[in-house]
Enzyme design. Structure first.
Site, mmCIF file in Angstrom:
data_model
loop_
_atom_site.group_PDB
_atom_site.id
_atom_site.type_symbol
_atom_site.label_atom_id
_atom_site.label_comp_id
_atom_site.label_asym_id
_atom_site.label_seq_id
_atom_site.Cartn_x
_atom_site.Cartn_y
_atom_site.Cartn_z
ATOM 1 N N ARG A 170 0.828 -1.206 0.000
ATOM 2 C CA ARG A 170 0.000 0.000 0.000
ATOM 3 C C ARG A 170 0.864 1.257 0.000
ATOM 4 N NH1 ARG A 170 -2.329 0.743 4.414
ATOM 5 N NH2 ARG A 170 -4.158 1.914 3.776
ATOM 6 N N ASP B 226 -18.099 0.997 0.281
ATOM 7 C CA ASP B 226 -18.068 -0.038 1.320
ATOM 8 C C ASP B 226 -19.438 -0.146 1.994
ATOM 9 O OD1 ASP B 226 -14.753 -0.239 1.946
ATOM 10 O OD2 ASP B 226 -15.500 1.662 1.185
ATOM 11 N N ARG C 111 -21.809 -1.959 -0.181
ATOM 12 C CA ARG C 111 -21.488 -3.389 -0.116
ATOM 13 C C ARG C 111 -22.034 -4.009 1.169
ATOM 14 N NH1 ARG C 111 -15.303 -2.593 -2.442
ATOM 15 N NH2 ARG C 111 -15.826 -2.923 -4.649
ATOM 16 N N HIS D 42 -11.008 3.637 3.713
ATOM 17 C CA HIS D 42 -11.459 2.772 2.626
ATOM 18 C C HIS D 42 -10.337 1.760 2.411
ATOM 19 C CE1 HIS D 42 -13.114 1.243 -1.049
ATOM 20 N NE2 HIS D 42 -12.130 1.718 -1.790
#
Length: 316
Positions: free
Chosen positions: A87, A147, A150, A174
């Site tokens: 990341r 999110d 979802r 996120h």
């Protein structure tokens, strides 16, 4: 008169957002900017040929100068995470891209409301603010809105009830430190356990579910989609269009997006997601809804994880 929207980035996400917006009657001008000019040209040509069923709309591929007068600028530019890439590595690459984009947006569309979509979205929202010098109310990250959708989709499958009846949210980054404040999840105002009992009395097949499996589903859905089809873009595009509609609406809306924190839940100087009031003037601020002590601790931990990444980026 409709709104002018500029989309920076002609990849799958940017193009899908542009396509949805091109069919909305409240959009009168669309500009697409990409370093790959031929790609942007082709996307605009393809989409423009499909707009003959609506009132006329101006659609062009252009440069930053063409963003002048935009009501909204949407930034989707950035590279996707590669297999084995950390990341931090992804963040460094996309922060460098944002460093070149942000001043151009500020120069040519200084009054626009800006929606940051590229990942890691919370870090890039923070970077855009710093590199553009624009006001905090003008800059919104798409954050955990996808999110959250979802989450409600997954719960709708488990509970046997329409997704729109479920009110629940994903807070924080996120990414891998996001969390669900279960204390806030309801079905039309009814607590989950109460709903489940009532639903079963009516013969509705409301499943028992593991909360840990639900947050895993939320966090991992993107990766599962990428594994199967190479990219995710429909869900995030619809989420971004929802933010656009809130910014162009007549009244403010409460939603979950990423913006600068100022002490809410003991968190400041980082962009992350919790309930936020947005509307025609951009971000009004955060709503500090009551969380349990455990949920506040998770929120702080998520913010600290983001701050650690930001510190490594040397964003000034």
């Amino acid at each position: 008169m409709g709104s002018k929207i500029t989309i920076i980035g002609a990849g799958s996400v940017g193009s899908t957002i542009a396509h949805i917006l091109s069919l909305k009657p409240y959009v009168s001008e669309l500009v697409m900017i990409d370093i790959l000019k031929d790609k942007a040209d082709g996307e605009i040509m393809d989409m423009a040929q499909g707009t003959g069923f609506r009132d006329p709309i101006s659609m062009i591929s252009g440069d930053y100068e063409d963003a002048a007068g935009s009501d909204i600028v949407i930034v989707t530019s950035g590279v996707a995470r590669k297999p084995g890439q950390t990341r931090i590595e992804l963040a460094k690459t996309n922060v460098a891209i944002m460093k070149s984009i942000a001043p151009q947006v500020a120069k040519h569309a200084p009054n626009a409301l800006c929606i940051i979509v590229a990942n890691p979205v919370d870090v890039l929202t923070y970077a855009f603010l710093k590199y553009s010098g624009m006001k905090e109310n003008q800059v919104i990250g798409s954050g955990t809105l996808l999110d959250t959708v979802r989450l409600t989709y997954k719960l709708s499958q488990e509970l046997g009830i329409a997704q729109r009846s479920i009110k629940g949210y994903v807070f924080g980054e996120h990414g891998d430190t996001s969390f669900i404040p279960w204390s806030m999840v309801t079905v039309e105002g009814i607590k989950l356990d109460e709903y489940t009992k009532g639903a079963r009395r009516l013969g509705i097949d409301a499943n028992d579910f593991d909360p840990d499996e639900v947050i895993t589903y939320v966090r991992k859905s993107g990766g599962e989609i990428i594994k199967r089809k190479g990219a995710t873009f429909y869900g995030v595009a619809n989420s971004v269009v929802d933010v656009c509609e809130a910014l162009m609406g007549a009244q403010d809306l409460v939603t979950v997006v990423s913006s600068m924190m100022h002490g809410e839940y003991g968190v400041d100087d980082v962009c992350t997601s919790c309930l936020t009031v947005i509307g025609p003037n951009g971000v009004k601020g955060k709503i500090e809804a009551t969380l349990t002590d455990e949920e506040v601790a998770k929120f702080k931990a998520s913010a600290e994880a983001l701050k650690a990444v930001i510190k490594e980026m040397d964003i000034e």
